[in-house]
Scaffold this motif. Structure first.
Motif, short mmCIF file in Angstrom:
data_model
loop_
_atom_site.label_atom_id
_atom_site.label_comp_id
_atom_site.label_asym_id
_atom_site.label_seq_id
_atom_site.Cartn_x
_atom_site.Cartn_y
_atom_site.Cartn_z
N ASP A 38 0.94 -1.14 -0.03
CA ASP A 38 0.04 0.05 -0.02
C ASP A 38 0.84 1.37 0.10
O ASP A 38 0.50 2.04 -0.56
CB ASP A 38 -0.93 0.11 1.25
CG ASP A 38 -2.10 -0.99 1.18
OD1 ASP A 38 -2.23 -1.62 0.21
OD2 ASP A 38 -2.65 -1.21 2.02
N GLU A 39 2.00 1.29 0.85
CA GLU A 39 2.88 2.39 0.83
C GLU A 39 3.54 2.57 -0.43
O GLU A 39 3.56 3.68 -0.81
CB GLU A 39 3.71 2.14 1.91
CG GLU A 39 4.84 3.25 2.17
CD GLU A 39 5.67 3.01 3.21
OE1 GLU A 39 6.89 3.84 3.39
OE2 GLU A 39 5.60 2.07 4.03
N PHE A 40 3.95 1.40 -1.16
CA PHE A 40 4.51 1.58 -2.54
C PHE A 40 3.87 1.97 -3.56
O PHE A 40 4.11 2.93 -4.14
CB PHE A 40 5.08 0.23 -2.69
CG PHE A 40 5.77 0.04 -4.05
CD1 PHE A 40 7.00 0.80 -4.35
CD2 PHE A 40 5.20 -0.76 -5.36
CE1 PHE A 40 7.60 0.68 -5.63
CE2 PHE A 40 5.53 -0.46 -6.60
CZ PHE A 40 6.96 0.09 -6.73
N ALA A 42 1.06 4.20 -2.91
CA ALA A 42 0.76 5.61 -2.67
C ALA A 42 2.05 6.33 -3.05
O ALA A 42 1.97 7.68 -3.65
CB ALA A 42 0.79 5.70 -1.22
N SER A 43 3.44 5.85 -2.84
CA SER A 43 4.56 6.59 -3.17
C SER A 43 4.78 6.57 -4.78
O SER A 43 5.15 7.63 -5.26
CB SER A 43 5.71 5.87 -2.68
OG SER A 43 5.85 4.69 -3.10
N LYS A 44 4.16 5.62 -5.51
CA LYS A 44 4.30 5.52 -6.95
C LYS A 44 3.30 6.78 -7.41
O LYS A 44 3.35 7.59 -8.43
CB LYS A 44 3.81 4.35 -7.72
CG LYS A 44 4.80 3.49 -7.69
CD LYS A 44 4.76 1.94 -8.45
CE LYS A 44 3.41 1.57 -9.08
NZ LYS A 44 3.34 0.54 -9.63
N TYR A 46 2.34 9.40 -5.84
CA TYR A 46 2.81 10.71 -5.20
C TYR A 46 4.03 11.14 -6.53
O TYR A 46 3.97 12.20 -6.86
CB TYR A 46 3.49 10.65 -4.17
CG TYR A 46 4.38 12.01 -3.48
CD1 TYR A 46 3.50 13.14 -3.29
CD2 TYR A 46 5.51 11.97 -3.59
CE1 TYR A 46 4.28 14.32 -2.89
CE2 TYR A 46 6.17 13.11 -3.33
CZ TYR A 46 5.67 14.16 -3.10
OH TYR A 46 6.33 15.47 -2.76
N ALA A 47 4.77 10.15 -6.93
CA ALA A 47 5.84 10.51 -7.78
C ALA A 47 5.41 10.69 -9.07
O ALA A 47 6.01 11.85 -9.79
CB ALA A 47 6.88 9.21 -7.62
N GLU A 48 4.46 10.09 -9.72
CA GLU A 48 3.77 10.52 -10.58
C GLU A 48 2.97 11.88 -10.78
O GLU A 48 3.25 12.48 -11.73
CB GLU A 48 2.53 9.53 -11.07
CG GLU A 48 3.04 8.14 -11.37
CD GLU A 48 1.92 7.01 -11.54
OE1 GLU A 48 0.88 7.38 -11.33
OE2 GLU A 48 2.41 6.15 -12.02
N GLN A 49 2.45 12.27 -9.68
CA GLN A 49 1.87 13.50 -9.49
C GLN A 49 3.07 14.71 -9.32
O GLN A 49 2.83 15.88 -10.07
CB GLN A 49 0.93 13.57 -8.37
CG GLN A 49 -0.14 12.82 -8.55
CD GLN A 49 -0.95 12.72 -7.13
OE1 GLN A 49 -0.60 12.96 -6.09
NE2 GLN A 49 -2.30 12.54 -7.19
#
Length: 96
Positions: A38-40, A42-44, A46-49
């Motif tokens: 789930d954390e991974f 969410a981080s993907k 965030y990185a895309e945004q």
């Protein structure tokens, strides 16, 4: 594991306890892996945004006279990567 009353022995109780501990450990490992996944995810996202925001800002700065080389240095990417951003080759949707 289901035991009948006459099958209850010290060895069987030890085996049942060991199986229970193994299941608890497996469930703990699984829940930690799910949380990590789930954390991974969410981080993907965030990185895309963040990438989209940077690309959008680079496009706007380029429209205001910044060169590709300047922008590449500002955003810490190669000039080739900046050229892709400015051409919008990677399918970024520019939100205005």
């Amino acid at each position: 594991m289901e035991l009948k009353l006459d099958e209850i022995t010290p060895n069987n109780l030890i085996m049942v306890a060991a199986n229970r501990e193994e299941m608890k450990l497996r469930n703990l490992i699984r829940s930690e892996a799910i949380a990590l996944g789930d954390e991974f995810g969410a981080s993907k996202l965030y990185a895309e945004q963040l990438l989209a925001k940077c690309q959008w800002r680079a496009i706007r700065m380029h429209n205001h006279g910044y060169t590709r080389d300047e922008l590449a240095q500002i955003f810490n990417v190669t000039t080739k990567e900046m050229a892709k951003w400015l051409k919008n080759e990677n399918g970024m949707k520019v939100w205005l």
